[in-house]
Design an enzyme around this catalytic site. Structure first.
Site, PDB file in Angstrom:
ATOM      1  N   SER A   1      61.185  50.084-102.354  1.00  0.00           N
ATOM      2  CA  SER A   1      61.273  51.462-102.819  1.00  0.00           C
ATOM      3  C   SER A   1      61.801  52.326-101.678  1.00  0.00           C
ATOM      4  O   SER A   1      62.014  51.831-100.571  1.00  0.00           O
ATOM      5  CB  SER A   1      59.904  51.966-103.268  1.00  0.00           C
ATOM      6  OG  SER A   1      59.114  52.230-102.127  1.00  0.00           O
ATOM      7  N   LYS A   2      61.950  53.600-101.987  1.00  0.00           N
ATOM      8  CA  LYS A   2      62.487  54.545-100.995  1.00  0.00           C
ATOM      9  C   LYS A   2      61.685  54.533 -99.692  1.00  0.00           C
ATOM     10  O   LYS A   2      62.222  54.826 -98.635  1.00  0.00           O
ATOM     11  CB  LYS A   2      62.437  55.961-101.581  1.00  0.00           C
ATOM     12  CG  LYS A   2      63.692  56.330-102.320  1.00  0.00           C
ATOM     13  CD  LYS A   2      63.827  57.843-102.381  1.00  0.00           C
ATOM     14  CE  LYS A   2      64.706  58.240-103.550  1.00  0.00           C
ATOM     15  NZ  LYS A   2      64.066  59.125-104.480  1.00  0.00           N
ATOM     16  N   ARG A   3      60.393  54.233 -99.804  1.00  0.00           N
ATOM     17  CA  ARG A   3      59.554  54.191 -98.607  1.00  0.00           C
ATOM     18  C   ARG A   3      60.133  53.261 -97.546  1.00  0.00           C
ATOM     19  O   ARG A   3      59.914  53.434 -96.364  1.00  0.00           O
ATOM     20  CB  ARG A   3      58.165  53.647 -98.953  1.00  0.00           C
ATOM     21  CG  ARG A   3      57.182  54.626 -99.481  1.00  0.00           C
ATOM     22  CD  ARG A   3      55.847  53.959 -99.717  1.00  0.00           C
ATOM     23  NE  ARG A   3      55.938  52.762-100.567  1.00  0.00           N
ATOM     24  CZ  ARG A   3      55.687  51.530-100.157  1.00  0.00           C
ATOM     25  NH1 ARG A   3      55.298  51.301 -98.939  1.00  0.00           N
ATOM     26  NH2 ARG A   3      55.797  50.505-101.006  1.00  0.00           N
TER      27      ARG A   3
END
Ligand code: GLU
Length: 512
Positions: free
Chosen positions: A259-261
């Site tokens: 994910s963007k994390r």
């Protein structure tokens, strides 16, 4: 594998950016089609009217083109006939087709009207939860007699349409996972059309895949639990069931879903960062696939298209390794035509106001290519270049002296002597300073101060470039001197100017 002209599709929903997971799905479909001389279709799944946006569709097509994934059929297909063969290719334009098919299923008894209200269904669900039972539809409306059903519908009562799933387990073959089986009661009678009249994903995707003559459905394994419903729909229509290949999830380096994390994940962001499409394609191809018998890691698009098979796709989750992507990017940056790299890197410099927006005159273009040759080996992606080259455009003695490591170098008595000698001798040297003149000047400074190695070079390097390490002087000096006579939005300070302003600031700093 013996495949007769396969037809595959990429079926994105235009509800957001194209991310690496979907891009890999698109790539595997494309590679499979090209490998076996088949067709690659693009279908836009925009039935979620609230979340679908035209700008996402435009961006999606751009991203696919940038990756080099051309489609034979679909919106803006590469050949004109590709726009119409089995179209329209946007689901929002196919609603009549779906309606017609629903009438057929209702007529042949494979589907039925479900008049259950939201409250009834919620209550059923709560009961199931309380009893620790699976939350499946009770089948209350399954046996409403056809005449009564038709009459209630004609009387204006709201209804959804459900598929009668039957009792047999649903089995299908998955090329990546082998035989897959779902119990009928776990699937229960799925809704095909909501009471709002909107058909659901599982229903429209099956109708489209069948009508578009799709032979292999290659998609992410988040759809694995949808597949039994789709298989049941094929059966209800009497259509042949295609082959399936569900691709494993992509995880981040910490083994949680990517994910963007974890960093950049959208294709647009990678493009903006200055990742080359051939690097990203190569990397995505390896994310779950490997060539026969090898540990080989670099593949051109043509090589991939010649070697790709679904049999070599792994069912285990793939871990997205940013460092490997950067390694491939460095590999392809080395191979790329310098003019192309210059064109791609330029926006990073114009954004800073360091290069003009207009076409570069020849001498400036040559200088910029020289700059790139010097700094490219030290970056993972192109947007890191401006920072590496900052000292050329934005030379600031105060910042250089404030840096802790620099300050440690400059604090010694030797550094002071070296800088005094250097400044004195540079002042007497005609401009532009050549690498040869610089070299003999440094020998003189060495003889005069007794400093050598780091003690000699680090202070001078800080004075000219603001850092005690960096590219070779032989290359930096000509770049500075050539840059200083070019017409640039920000002037490049020459070796003389740098020395003068740095040493002045240094002296002021040491006396105050
Ligand atoms: N529109 C679906 C998605 O983006 C397509 C799934 C499929 O390939 O069937 O996830």
């Amino acid at each position: 594998m013996d495949v007769l002209k396969p037809r595959v599709r990429f079926a994105p929903s235009p509800t957001g950016q194209l991310h690496v997971g979907n891009a890999r799905t698109a790539l595997y479909n494309w590679l499979f089609a090209r490998r076996f001389g088949g067709d690659f279709l693009l279908r836009i799944e925009d039935t979620d009217i609230e979340r679908s946006e035209a700008r996402y569709e435009t961006q999606l097509l751009d991203d696919l083109r940038w990756l080099g994934l051309d489609w034979d059929e679909g919106p803006q297909a590469k050949s004109e006939s590709g726009e119409g063969l089995y179209g329209p290719y946007r689901q929002s334009q196919r609603l009549d087709i779906y309606r017609e098919h629903t009438d057929r299923l209702l007529a042949n008894g494979s589907a039925y009207r479900c008049f259950c209200t939201t409250e009834q269904l919620d209550a059923e669900r709560e009961q199931a939860v309380a009893a620790h039972q699976p939350q499946v539809y009770s089948g209350r409306c399954r046996n409403v007699p056809p005449q009564e059903s038709a009459a209630r519908a004609a009387g204006g009562e709201a209804f959804a349409v459900r598929l009668n799933i039957g009792v047999e387990p649903i089995r299908f073959h998955d090329i990546v996972r082998g035989a897959v089986e779902f119990a009928a009661e776990a699937v229960s009678d799925p809704v095909l059309v909501r009471s709002s009249g909107m058909p659901v994903y599982n229903y429209v995707v099956t109708i489209d895949d069948a009508l578009m003559r799709i032979t292999h459905v290659i998609r992410g394994d988040d759809h694995l639990s949808n597949t039994p419903k789709q298989v049941a729909i094929y059966r209800a229509f009497g259509w042949p069931v295609p082959e399936f290949a569900h691709l494993s999830t992509i995880l981040g380096p910490d083994k949680t879903r990517l994910s963007k994390r974890h960093g950049a994940t959208s294709i647009a962001t990678f493009r903006e960062m200055g990742i080359l499409p051939e690097a990203l394609v190569n990397y995505l191809a390896l994310l779950g696939w490997g060539a026969e018998g090898g540990t080989r890691e670099t593949f051109t698009m043509a090589e991939l298209a010649a070697e790709f098979t679904l049999e070599r796709v792994t069912p285990s989750p793939a871990i997205f390794d940013f460092n490997k992507l950067y390694w491939l990017n460095r590999h392809y940056l080395k191979l790329a035509d310098p003019k192309r790299v210059a064109a791609l890197a330029r926006p990073c410099f114009t954004a800073k106001g360091w290069l003009p927006e207009d076409t570069l005159p020849n001498n400036l273009e040559a200088w910029f290519e020289q700059l790139l040759a010097l700094f490219l080996p030290s970056v993972d992606h192109l947007d890191q270049l401006p920072e590496k080259a900052r000292f050329l455009f934005d030379f600031d003695p105060a910042t250089a002296m404030a840096n802790e490591e620099n300050a440690a170098v400059l604090a010694s008595e030797t550094a002071r002597k070296v800088l005094d000698e250097f400044a004195m001798r540079i002042a007497a040297l005609p401009a532009p300073v050549t690498p040869e003149a610089f070299k003999s000047l440094m020998n003189e400074v060495k003889a005069a101060t007794g400093a050598k190695g780091k003690d000699l070079f680090h202070p001078v390097r800080i004075a000219l470039t603001g850092a005690h390490s960096g590219p070779e002087f032989d290359k930096v000096i000509p770049l500075i001197e050539a840059g200083s006579v070019l017409l640039l939005p920000t002037r490049i300070a020459s070796v003389h100017e740098r020395t003068e302003s740095f040493v002045a600031a240094f002296r002021q700093g040491t006396t105050s």
